[in-house]
Design an enzyme around this catalytic site. Structure first.
Site, short mmCIF file in Angstrom:
data_model
loop_
_atom_site.label_atom_id
_atom_site.label_comp_id
_atom_site.label_asym_id
_atom_site.label_seq_id
_atom_site.Cartn_x
_atom_site.Cartn_y
_atom_site.Cartn_z
NE ARG A 84 -2.58 0.66 3.35
CZ ARG A 84 -2.02 1.55 4.25
NH1 ARG A 84 -1.72 2.85 3.66
NH2 ARG A 84 -1.43 1.27 5.45
CE1 TYR A 100 -15.98 3.71 -18.16
CE2 TYR A 100 -14.94 4.48 -16.12
CZ TYR A 100 -15.70 3.58 -16.93
OH TYR A 100 -16.14 2.35 -16.18
CG ASP A 120 -8.55 7.79 -19.25
OD1 ASP A 120 -7.99 7.25 -20.01
OD2 ASP A 120 -9.53 7.59 -18.76
CE LYS A 154 -11.44 -0.16 -19.33
NZ LYS A 154 -12.26 -1.27 -18.88
C1 LIG Z 1 -11.04 5.57 -21.16
C2 LIG Z 1 -11.31 4.75 -19.89
N1 LIG Z 1 -10.83 5.30 -18.52
C3 LIG Z 1 -10.90 4.81 -17.29
C4 LIG Z 1 -11.76 3.56 -17.05
C5 LIG Z 1 -11.90 2.98 -15.89
O1 LIG Z 1 -11.01 1.79 -15.73
P1 LIG Z 1 -11.06 0.66 -14.87
O2 LIG Z 1 -12.56 -0.02 -15.08
O3 LIG Z 1 -10.10 0.05 -14.90
O4 LIG Z 1 -11.44 1.40 -13.33
C6 LIG Z 1 -12.42 3.11 -18.31
C7 LIG Z 1 -13.21 1.69 -18.18
O5 LIG Z 1 -13.89 1.40 -19.20
C8 LIG Z 1 -12.23 3.70 -19.73
O6 LIG Z 1 -12.96 3.03 -21.02
#
Ligand SMILES: Cc1ncc(COP(=O)(O)O)c(C=O)c1O
Length: 375
Positions: free
Chosen positions: A43, A97, A168, A193
Site C-alpha cells: 500500500r 469515460y 486519460d 484495457k
Molecule cells: C477510457 C477509460 N478510462 C478509465 C476507465 C476505468 O477503468 P477501470 O475499469 O480499470 O477502473 C475505463 C473503463 O472502461 C475507460 O474506458
C-alpha cells in the site's frame, strides 16, 4: 531504444539468484525493516513488482515516475483528489469515460471543489478557466465517440496559465500516443484495457514527473488502491507484447472502419483514422496510429439485435483485449451519465462501440456482414 524494444527490455527486476530472465514474483505482505532504509509495503506502492512494472510504463510513456493502482478508477480518483483541494476549480472535458464523469459529478462539489464541464476544443477549454483553476482533465480519443483533443494546444494553455494538465490515455495506448512529448503533465491509463490486453486483469496507472508523482503516491497510500504482486507480474508480462498487439489491432480497426463507412446499413462511423473524421488532422499530427476503438450507428437495426446476431465478436463490458468485443455505451460505459447529457454529447441509444482485436481481419468482417444481412 525503439518502443517495441522498450516493451520487452525496459523496467523489470533482476533475478540475481538464478539469472532467470523474468521478474520474480514477490508475494510477501510483510517485509523486514531493521536493516533497510526503505519500508516496503504494497500500500506504499513501493514493492519490487510494483516498481518493476511502473518503470517499464515510465519508459513507454517517457516520464520519471509511476504509480500502479488496482483499477483505472482508483488511479483517476486518486490523481484528482491528490491534485485538488477544497476551494479549487477543475476544467473537465464533458465527453470522458462514464465512470470518470460520474466521479467528478458525484464527489468534487461535495468536497468543496468546483468544476466546469467543457467541449473538446482548446479554445473552449481555455474559456472555462477561472482564477482558482488547478487542473485541466481530458481524454483523447474519447470514449465512445472517438473525438480528438489537440494535446499540444491544451498543454500550451496549461503551461501558460500555470495549470496542471491530465489525460486519460487509455484508448490511444503508449504505442499510439505519448502525451508527455506533447507537454501534458499527468498520464493515466485504465490498464484493464490494452496494457493488460487479455481481458483477465484489472489495474490502473498514473505517470508523471517525480514531484507530481510524489503527491499522487502520498494520497494513494491513504486511499489504498494498490496493485498486488501477481497482477503486477501479469501486467509486466502483457506489456512485452503491447506494441505487436496494438499495431495489429489498429490496422484491423482501420480496415473495419473503411468497410463500415461504405456499408448501406451504417448511418455513421466514428474513427479518427478516417479522412472525414473531424479530428483526423489533429490525430495525424499527434498520434503514431489511430487506435483500435471505433463506434458506429446502424440505420435499420437496433444495437441489441445486431449484437445478438454476432457470432465471433462478443458483447461485453470493457475493451482492449486480444479478442474483438462490442457494447452499446448507453447501457454500459455511459449508463451513469444522464440521458439528457448523453443526447447532448451524441451518444445515442443505437450507438455501438467496437473494440477491435487481433483476429484475422476477414473473419471479423464476415461476422459483421452476416449480422447485418436480412435484417
Ligand atoms: C477510457 C477509460 N478510462 C478509465 C476507465 C476505468 O477503468 P477501470 O475499469 O480499470 O477502473 C475505463 C473503463 O472502461 C475507460 O474506458
Amino acid at each position: 531504444m525503439h518502443i517495441e524494444t522498450k516493451c520487452i527490455h525496459s523496467g523489470g527486476y533482476p533475478d540475481t539468484q538464478t539469472g532467470g530472465i523474468n521478474t520474480p514474483i514477490f508475494t510477501s505482505s510483510a517485509y523486514g525493516y531493521l536493516d533497510t532504509d526503505v519500508r516496503l509495503y504494497q500500500r506504499y506502492f513501493n514493492t519490487p513488482n510494483q516498481e518493476a512494472v511502473a518503470k517499464k510504463l515510465c519508459e513507454l510513456e517517457g516520464t520519471e515516475d509511476g504509480v500502479v493502482f488496482s483499477s483505472g478508477m482508483a488511479a483517476i480518483s486518486t490523481v484528482l483528489l491528490a491534485l485538488l483541494n477544497s476551494g479549487d476549480h477543475a476544467v473537465v472535458q464533458d465527453e470522458i469515460y462514464g465512470g470518470s464523469h460520474a466521479f467528478v459529478e458525484e464527489h468534487l462539489s461535495r468536497l468543496g471543489i468546483s468544476f466546469t464541464l467543457t467541449g473538446k476544443e482548446a479554445q473552449t477549454i481555455e474559456e472555462a478557466i477561472k482564477p482558482n483553476t488547478r487542473i485541466i482533465y481530458i481524454e483523447s480519443p474519447t470514449n465512445p465517440l472517438l473525438n480528438v483533443v489537440d494535446l499540444r494546444a491544451v498543454a500550451e494553455i496549461g503551461r501558460r496559465r500555470g495549470i496542471l494538465t491530465i489525460i486519460d490515455n487509455t484508448f490511444a495506448t503508449p504505442i499510439n500516443q505519448n502525451p508527455f512529448k506533447l507537454g501534458i503533465d499527468v498520464v493515466i491509463h485504465s490498464g484493464t484495457k490494452y496494457l493488460g490486453g487479455h481481458s483477465d486483469l484489472y489495474c490502473g496507472i498514473a505517470l508523471a514527473n517525480k514531484e507530481i508523482a510524489a503527491l499522487i503516491r502520498k494520497t494513494a497510500a491513504n486511499f489504498g488502491g494498490s496493485l498486488n504482486a501477481m497482477s503486477c507480474y501479469l501486467l509486466e508480462r502483457s506489456l512485452k507484447t503491447l506494441a505487436l498487439r496494438v499495431e495489429r489491432q489498429s490496422q484491423n480497426a482501420f480496415e473495419i472502419s473503411k468497410f463500415l463507412e461504405k456499408h448501406p446499413n451504417v448511418a455513421r462511423v466514428n474513427y479518427p483514422g478516417l479522412e472525414n473524421h473531424p479530428g483526423h488532422a489533429i490525430a495525424r499530427n499527434q498520434m503514431a496510429g489511430y487506435g483500435a476503438m471505433l463506434s458506429f450507428e446502424l440505420k435499420d437495426m437496433t444495437a441489441i439485435t445486431f449484437m445478438k446476431r454476432l457470432k465471433l465478436i462478443k458483447a461485453t463490458l470493457s475493451l482492449g483485449g486480444v479478442e474483438s468485443t462490442i457494447c452499446d455505451p448507453a447501457t454500459t460505459s455511459h449508463q451513469k451519465v444522464s440521458a439528457e447529457v448523453r443526447k447532448r454529447l451524441g451518444i445515442s441509444d443505437n450507438l455501438l462501440r467496437l473494440s477491435v482485436g487481433i483476429e484475422n481481419l476477414n473473419d471479423l468482417v464476415e461476422d459483421i456482414q452476416q449480422a447485418m444481412k436480412d435484417k
